[in-house]
Design a protein around this motif. Structure first.
Motif, PDB file in Angstrom:
ATOM      1  N   MET A  90      11.347  15.446  -0.244  1.00  0.00           N
ATOM      2  CA  MET A  90      10.675  14.278  -0.809  1.00  0.00           C
ATOM      3  C   MET A  90       9.714  14.737  -1.902  1.00  0.00           C
ATOM      4  O   MET A  90       9.070  15.774  -1.771  1.00  0.00           O
ATOM      5  N   ILE A  91       9.673  13.958  -2.977  1.00  0.00           N
ATOM      6  CA  ILE A  91       8.670  14.202  -4.017  1.00  0.00           C
ATOM      7  C   ILE A  91       7.856  12.933  -4.208  1.00  0.00           C
ATOM      8  O   ILE A  91       8.312  11.833  -3.920  1.00  0.00           O
ATOM      9  N   THR A  92       6.639  13.144  -4.686  1.00  0.00           N
ATOM     10  CA  THR A  92       5.780  12.034  -5.065  1.00  0.00           C
ATOM     11  C   THR A  92       5.386  12.226  -6.524  1.00  0.00           C
ATOM     12  O   THR A  92       5.256  13.351  -6.998  1.00  0.00           O
ATOM     13  N   ASP A 109       0.832  -1.188   0.000  1.00  0.00           N
ATOM     14  CA  ASP A 109       0.000   0.000   0.000  1.00  0.00           C
ATOM     15  C   ASP A 109       0.875   1.249   0.000  1.00  0.00           C
ATOM     16  O   ASP A 109       1.940   1.264   0.616  1.00  0.00           O
ATOM     17  N   PHE A 110       0.420   2.299  -0.666  1.00  0.00           N
ATOM     18  CA  PHE A 110       1.218   3.518  -0.721  1.00  0.00           C
ATOM     19  C   PHE A 110       1.424   4.147   0.647  1.00  0.00           C
ATOM     20  O   PHE A 110       2.430   4.830   0.879  1.00  0.00           O
ATOM     21  N   ILE A 111       0.524   3.933   1.578  1.00  0.00           N
ATOM     22  CA  ILE A 111       0.677   4.522   2.905  1.00  0.00           C
ATOM     23  C   ILE A 111       1.899   3.938   3.609  1.00  0.00           C
ATOM     24  O   ILE A 111       2.775   4.678   4.075  1.00  0.00           O
ATOM     25  N   ALA A 167      -0.920  11.643  -5.568  1.00  0.00           N
ATOM     26  CA  ALA A 167      -1.675  12.419  -4.575  1.00  0.00           C
ATOM     27  C   ALA A 167      -1.742  11.719  -3.225  1.00  0.00           C
ATOM     28  O   ALA A 167      -1.556  12.349  -2.184  1.00  0.00           O
ATOM     29  N   GLY A 168      -2.003  10.432  -3.223  1.00  0.00           N
ATOM     30  CA  GLY A 168      -2.112   9.701  -1.958  1.00  0.00           C
ATOM     31  C   GLY A 168      -0.817   9.744  -1.173  1.00  0.00           C
ATOM     32  O   GLY A 168      -0.801  10.027   0.030  1.00  0.00           O
ATOM     33  N   MET A 225      -0.248  13.157   0.348  1.00  0.00           N
ATOM     34  CA  MET A 225      -1.050  13.387   1.550  1.00  0.00           C
ATOM     35  C   MET A 225      -0.427  12.710   2.769  1.00  0.00           C
ATOM     36  O   MET A 225      -0.385  13.286   3.852  1.00  0.00           O
ATOM     37  N   VAL A 226       0.067  11.501   2.585  1.00  0.00           N
ATOM     38  CA  VAL A 226       0.716  10.792   3.690  1.00  0.00           C
ATOM     39  C   VAL A 226       1.974  11.532   4.132  1.00  0.00           C
ATOM     40  O   VAL A 226       2.179  11.781   5.323  1.00  0.00           O
ATOM     41  N   ALA A 227       2.814  11.884   3.189  1.00  0.00           N
ATOM     42  CA  ALA A 227       4.094  12.529   3.516  1.00  0.00           C
ATOM     43  C   ALA A 227       3.901  13.837   4.271  1.00  0.00           C
ATOM     44  O   ALA A 227       4.657  14.151   5.192  1.00  0.00           O
TER      45      ALA A 227
END
Length: 142
Positions: free
Chosen positions: A101-103, A39-41, A67-68, A71-73
């Motif tokens: 950090m980048i997503t 999971d991305f989280i 995006a997910g 939001m977590v970061a």
């Protein structure tokens, strides 16, 4: 500097290309992706945790849309992250925001663009100066 990378199941293919690119450029790369981090989280938390171990570390997280993970970061105290889909934003977020950090979204950016984004991010340097006020404000949040 160590570049910490991770991806959920949707970002694995692009993450592998990014990792190969960074290794070819001579960067010290650590991949936190594992079968237990599907999971991305979970994966985003693992990337952010390692980024915060050393102030020189940078992180890159790839999921389907970016995006997910973003939001977590941004829920992590002291983490300045940016969701990016172009080279200029990746470079500028290092220069003006001291983003560590980048997503990115594998469904948003293709491989060539992703490599350009990563290159801009890892070669960018924080400008400091007038931007420090903003960085201090960001670091007080979360």
């Amino acid at each position: 500097m160590k570049v910490i990378i991770g991806a959920d199941q949707d970002g694995q293919k692009l993450k592998n290309k990014v990792q190969e690119f960074l290794l070819e450029k001579g960067y010290n790369v650590f991949d936190v992706s594992s079968k237990s981090h599907k999971d991305f989280i979970d994966t985003t938390l693992a990337v952010a945790s390692m980024v915060q171990e050393d102030e020189e570390n940078l992180g890159i997280m790839i999921d389907a849309y970016g995006a997910g993970s973003f939001m977590v970061a941004t829920k992590i105290k002291g983490m300045i992250a940016a969701e990016v889909s172009d080279e200029r934003s990746a470079y500028m977020t290092r220069g003006h925001n001291d983003a560590r950090m980048i997503t990115m979204g594998s469904e948003i950016v293709g491989a060539e663009l992703a490599l350009n984004i990563v290159n801009a991010f890892v070669t960018g340097k924080y400008d400091g100066g007038r931007h420090q006020i903003r960085v201090d404000m960001l670091n007080k949040m979360a």
